[in-house]
Design a protein around this motif. Structure first.
Motif, PDB file in Angstrom:
ATOM      1  N   GLN A  55      16.114   6.482   1.619  1.00 12.01           N
ATOM      2  CA  GLN A  55      15.696   5.261   0.941  1.00 12.01           C
ATOM      3  C   GLN A  55      14.689   5.579  -0.163  1.00 12.01           C
ATOM      4  O   GLN A  55      13.864   6.486  -0.044  1.00 12.01           O
ATOM      5  N   THR A  56      14.773   4.809  -1.237  1.00 12.26           N
ATOM      6  CA  THR A  56      13.804   4.904  -2.326  1.00 12.26           C
ATOM      7  C   THR A  56      13.152   3.536  -2.477  1.00 12.26           C
ATOM      8  O   THR A  56      13.720   2.629  -3.069  1.00 12.26           O
ATOM      9  N   LEU A  57      11.982   3.412  -1.905  1.00  9.83           N
ATOM     10  CA  LEU A  57      11.263   2.139  -1.924  1.00  9.83           C
ATOM     11  C   LEU A  57      12.106   1.037  -1.304  1.00  9.83           C
ATOM     12  O   LEU A  57      12.633   1.188  -0.222  1.00  9.83           O
ATOM     13  N   ARG A  58      12.294  -0.078  -2.010  1.00 10.55           N
ATOM     14  CA  ARG A  58      12.927  -1.255  -1.404  1.00 10.55           C
ATOM     15  C   ARG A  58      14.429  -1.298  -1.606  1.00 10.55           C
ATOM     16  O   ARG A  58      14.940  -2.114  -2.346  1.00 10.55           O
TER      17      ARG A  58
ATOM     18  N   THR B 260       0.834  -1.203   0.000  1.00  7.64           N
ATOM     19  CA  THR B 260       0.000   0.000   0.000  1.00  7.64           C
ATOM     20  C   THR B 260       0.867   1.250   0.000  1.00  7.64           C
ATOM     21  O   THR B 260       0.560   2.242  -0.673  1.00  7.64           O
ATOM     22  N   MET B 261       1.961   1.209   0.752  1.00  9.12           N
ATOM     23  CA  MET B 261       2.868   2.346   0.808  1.00  9.12           C
ATOM     24  C   MET B 261       3.479   2.633  -0.564  1.00  9.12           C
ATOM     25  O   MET B 261       3.602   3.788  -0.972  1.00  9.12           O
ATOM     26  N   ASP B 262       3.861   1.584  -1.287  1.00 11.53           N
ATOM     27  CA  ASP B 262       4.442   1.776  -2.616  1.00 11.53           C
ATOM     28  C   ASP B 262       3.479   2.516  -3.536  1.00 11.53           C
ATOM     29  O   ASP B 262       3.869   3.427  -4.272  1.00 11.53           O
ATOM     30  N   ARG B 263       2.224   2.119  -3.490  1.00 13.18           N
ATOM     31  CA  ARG B 263       1.228   2.784  -4.341  1.00 13.18           C
ATOM     32  C   ARG B 263       1.046   4.237  -3.925  1.00 13.18           C
ATOM     33  O   ARG B 263       0.853   5.121  -4.761  1.00 13.18           O
ATOM     34  N   MET B 264       1.131   4.487  -2.605  1.00 13.07           N
ATOM     35  CA  MET B 264       0.996   5.851  -2.116  1.00 13.07           C
ATOM     36  C   MET B 264       2.159   6.718  -2.586  1.00 13.07           C
ATOM     37  O   MET B 264       1.971   7.879  -2.983  1.00 13.07           O
TER      38      MET B 264
END
Length: 651
Positions: free
Chosen positions: A389-392, A323-327
Motif C-alpha cells: 500500500q502507498t498511503l490511502r 501523523t503517519m502520512d507526515r512520517m
C-alpha cells in the motif's frame, strides 16, 4: 562507410553541468568536479547515418555521451548487421573500449542528426581513479541495469536546498545507524536452568531491565524482562524457585549487527516486542531495546505504531493516520527505500485495521449482539494483501467464516455483515476510500463461509475466462489479518490443489498478466494519453506496477509459492530458476523505481489537496528519472517476454 568527424564547438558550461547531473553516474560527482569537467568537455555533431565507431576498429579515444539525437548499435554476425539497441539523449558508449584498451565490440551509427559530448580518455581515467562511485559503475557494473535504476532513485525526494551536492545523502539516524552501533555494553546472560529469583537479583545488581537466556554456545533462547518478573512471577504467585526458562519470552527476535535501525524498528513492531538480540551467526553480541530506538530518533516512527494501539475511537485513529502520512513523507525524504516505506505503511495499516475490528467487536458485544458466533478470519486483499500500500489506497478486504449449522446460516452471515459494515465505515473515516469495484467485506458476496469461498476459487480456476480473471485476481493475493488464520491457510491449500489440476487456469492467468503492457513507443519514447482528463500523462500503476504484480503472481502460483508480496514472490521465483539472477535484480529495481515515483506523486497531490491518482506527466520529470523510467518499462517488457516463453500457449 567512414567515420564522420566534424569540428568541435564550444558550449555553455552551465548547460553541460545541468545535463551531466541528470546522468548516472555523473550525478554522484560533487558540484565542483562537474564544473571543472564542464570546462574540459567538448561537443561534436554527426549528421544522420554517420559511422561513429566501427566494430573491431581501433580503441576509443573518448567516452561519447549523446547530447541530442539517436544512434543505433549493431554487431555483424555472418555478414549481417544485427541491431542491438537504439540509444538516445543521455546514453553513452565507448566506456568498455576505454577501460579494456580494445576495439569497440559493436558499431555505432547515427539514426538521425546527433550531437555528442566527448570526454577524453585522460579525463575519464582521472575520474575513475579519484571517485569510487564512478569507478564502481564503469569498471564493475556498467552493464548492470539494476545498478543504474538504483542510482536513479538517489535524490528523488531531495529538498530544493541541496544545490551544493548532486546526490542526496540521508541524515536520518534510523537509516544511517546500524544495529551494532547501538550496543552499549556486553549483554547480561544466564543459562535456562537458573532460578527465577537469582535472575531477579542479577537484574537488580546490574541495574538492567532484561536478561537474555542462552545455551552453552551463547545462542539466545529467550529473554526475561522486569515486566515478565512482575506479571509472570509476582502477580501469578510463583515462589521464584522455578527455572528461568519457565518465565522467559521465547522465541526471541534477532538481527545482524549491520542491520539498519529502521529495519530493527519494523521487526519490533511486526513481532510486537520491546527487545531484540544482535547476533553474529547464532552467537549473542548485544541487546537493543525499544528505548534505545526512541532515544535515537526522537520516538517518531515507533511512537506512531504505539499510538494506534492506544486509540479507543475511530476519530482518534483518524488523527493517527494523519501523523503517519507526515512520517512517511519524512522517511522518504530521509532516503528510505520503497521496500522499507511500504513495510512501515503496511505495518501501520494492519494495526489500524486490527484496532478498528477490535472496537467494532467490542461495540457489538455492548449492544447485546454478542461475540462472533463462529470462527472467522478478516482477509486483506489486493495491495493490502501484498503489503504494497502507498498511503490511502482503496479498501480491498473480505471475510471467511467457518461453516455454520444449516439452521444458523442466515443469522451468522447477518452478524458478520454487521461487523464488516462497521469496519469498512471506520476505514473510510480514516481515509481509506471505498473500493469502486465493491471488493469489500460488507458486500454480501465477499462475506461468506469456507465452503462458499472454496466454490468461488474452484469456479475461477476451472471455468473463468481471462476477462473474468481480470476482475478477481485481487482475491489471489489474500492473507489473514485478524481471527482464525487457519481458515485462510486451508483456503490457500485448496487453491494450490485446484491449480495443480488446471494448466488452463495458468494459461488464462498468463494471458491476463499480458493485458496491461508498458507504454513504450518507437525509439525508446513513452506513449501517453492523447486526449481526456489525463492528456499527456501515463498511468504508473496500470502500465508499470500491475504488469509486474500480475506476471510474478502467475509464476508464484505455478510453483505453489504462498507468498503474496511481489518482491518476496520475485525472490522465490528466482530461487526456483524461473528467472535469472540478473533479470530478478533488474525487476526488483524497476519495480522499486516506479513505486517510488508513484509514492512521490501521491504525496505531491496530497499537499495540493487533490485526490491521489496514479497518473504522471513524464515531461515534468528530471531527465535522469525519465530516462530511468523508460529503462524500467523495458525491464517490464522483458519480464512479460519471459512469461510468454514459460506459457507459450497464452491466448
Amino acid at each position: 562507410m567512414t567515420v564522420w568527424r566534424q569540428k568541435m564547438v564550444d558550449i555553455s558550461n552551465n548547460q553541460t553541468v545541468e545535463f551531466l547531473r541528470e546522468i548516472v553516474p555523473f550525478n554522484e560527482l560533487p558540484q565542483d568536479v562537474l564544473k571543472d569537467l564542464a570546462g574540459r568537455i567538448e561537443i561534436q555533431r554527426f549528421p544522420k547515418d554517420s559511422l561513429i565507431l566501427n566494430q573491431d576498429g581501433p580503441p576509443c579515444e573518448y567516452l561519447y555521451i549523446i547530447r541530442k539525437g539517436a544512434v543505433k548499435k549493431t554487431v555483424q554476425e555472418e555478414g549481417v548487421d544485427v541491431l542491438l539497441d537504439l540509444s538516445t539523449e543521455g546514453d553513452f558508449f565507448g566506456s568498455a573500449s576505454l577501460i579494456k584498451g580494445t576495439g569497440p565490440a559493436f558499431s555505432v551509427q547515427t539514426y538521425e542528426d546527433t550531437a555528442c559530448y566527448l570526454l577524453t580518455k585522460k579525463t575519464f581515467d582521472q575520474l575513475m581513479q579519484q571517485h569510487v562511485g564512478f569507478h564502481e559503475y564503469f569498471a564493475v557494473r556498467v552493464s548492470k541495469l539494476a545498478h543504474r535504476l538504483k542510482k536513479a532513485q538517489t535524490g528523488i525526494f531531495a529538498s530544493s536546498g541541496m544545490s551544493d551536492t548532486v546526490v542526496f545523502r540521508s541524515e536520518g539516524y534510523l537509516f544511517s545507524v546500524r544495529a551494532g552501533e547501538l550496543i552499549k555494553r556486553k549483554p547480561v546472560t544466564c543459562p535456562p536452568y537458573h532460578e527465577t529469583k537469582s535472575v531477579a537479583k542479577l537484574m537488580a545488581r546490574e541495574g538492567i531491565g532484561s536478561v537474555v537466556v542462552v545455551d552453552a554456545r551463547e545462542k539466545p533462547l529467550g529473554i526475561v524482562t522486569k515486566t515478565d518478573m512482575t506479571y509472570r512471577v509476582l502477580a501469578s504467585g510463583k515462589s521464584g524457585a522455578e527455572p528461568i526458562r519457565m518465565v522467559m519470552s521465547a522465541p526471541i527476535v534477532s538481527v545482524a549487527p549491520e542491520e539498519p535501525c529502521f529495519n530493527v524498528l519494523l521487526k519490533m513492531a511486526g513481532f510486537d516486542c520491546h527487545h531484540v538480540c544482535v547476533v553474529v551467526g547464532k552467537m549473542l553480541v548485544g541487546v537493543i531495546s525499544q528505548h534505545d530506538l526512541l532515544a535515537l530518533q526522537g520516538a517518531d516512527p515507533l511512537a506512531i505504531v504505539n499510538d494506534i494501539e492506544r486509540q479507543t475511537t475511530v476519530e482518534g485513529l483518524a488523527q493517527s493516520v494523519e501523523t503517519m502520512d507526515r512520517m512517511v513523507e519524512r522517511l522518504l525524504k530521509a532516503g528510505v527505500s520503497t521496500k522499507e516505506a511500504t513495510t512501515f505503511i503496511s505495518e501501520c495499516n494492519d494495526r489500524l485495521t486490527r484496532r478498528i475490528i477490535a472496537l467494532a467487536e467490542e461495540a457489538m458485544v455492548e449492544e447485546g449482539l454478542g461475540p462472533p458466533p463462529v470462527d472467522y478470519c478478516w482477509l486483506a486483499l489486493g495491495s493490502e494483501g501484498r503489503k504494497e500500500q502507498t498511503l490511502r489506497t482503496d479498501q480491498d478486504n473480505a471475510i471467511i467464516f467457518a461453516d455454520p449449522e444449516a439452521t444458523k446460516e442466515d443469522a451468522v452471515k447477518t452478524y458478520f455483515l454487521n461487523l464488516a459494515e462497521r469496519v469498512v465505515f471506520g476505514l473510510d473515516c480514516c481515509g481509506f476510500p471505498l473500493c469502486k469495484g465493491e471488493f469489500m467485506a460488507n458486500n454480501p458476496r465477499w462475506c461468506q463461509s469456507e465452503t462458499i469461498w472454496k466454490g468461488y476459487f474452484s469456479r475461477w480456476i476451472n471455468q473463468a475466462s481471462p476477462k473474468d480473471l481480470r476482475n478477481c485476481t485481487v482475491f489471489f493475493d489474500f492473507r489473514p489479518l485478524v481471527g482464525a488464520s487457519e481458515l485462510a491457510e486451508q483456503l490457500r491449500a485448496f487453491l494450490n490443489n485446484e491449480i495443480l489440476r488446471s494448466r488452463a487456469f495458468l494459461r488464462h492467468l498468463a494471458t491476463n498478466a499480458l493485458y496491461n503492457g508498458p507504454p513504450l513507443g518507437f525509439l525508446r519514447t513513452l506513449v501517453v494519453e492523447k486526449t481526456g482528463e489525463h492528456k499527456d500523462q501515463l498511468n504508473l500503476k496500470m502500465s508499470g506496477l500491475v504488469p509486474v504484480v500480475d506476471a510474478l503472481r502467475v509464476f508464484a502460483l505455478s510453483k505453489q509459492i504462498n507468498a503474496t508480496n511481489t518482491l518476496q514472490r520475485l525472490e522465490l521465483v528466482r530461487s526456483q530458476q524461473l528467472l535469472s539472477n540478473e533479470m530478478a535484480a533488474d525487476i526488483r529495481e524497476a519495480f522499486g523505481l516506479i513505486l517510488f515515483l508513484r509514492m512521490n506523486e501521491h504525496l505531491r497531490q496530497k499537499e495540493k489537496n487533490l485526490e491521489p491518482n496514479d497518473y504522471i506527466n513524464p515531461k515534468v520529470l528530471p531527465k535522469l528519472q525519465k530516462k530511468s523510467l523508460i529503462e524500467a518499462f523495458h525491464v517490464i517488457r522483458d519480464l512479460q517476454g519471459e512469461l510468454k516463453a514459460h506459457f507459450p500457449e497464452t491466448l
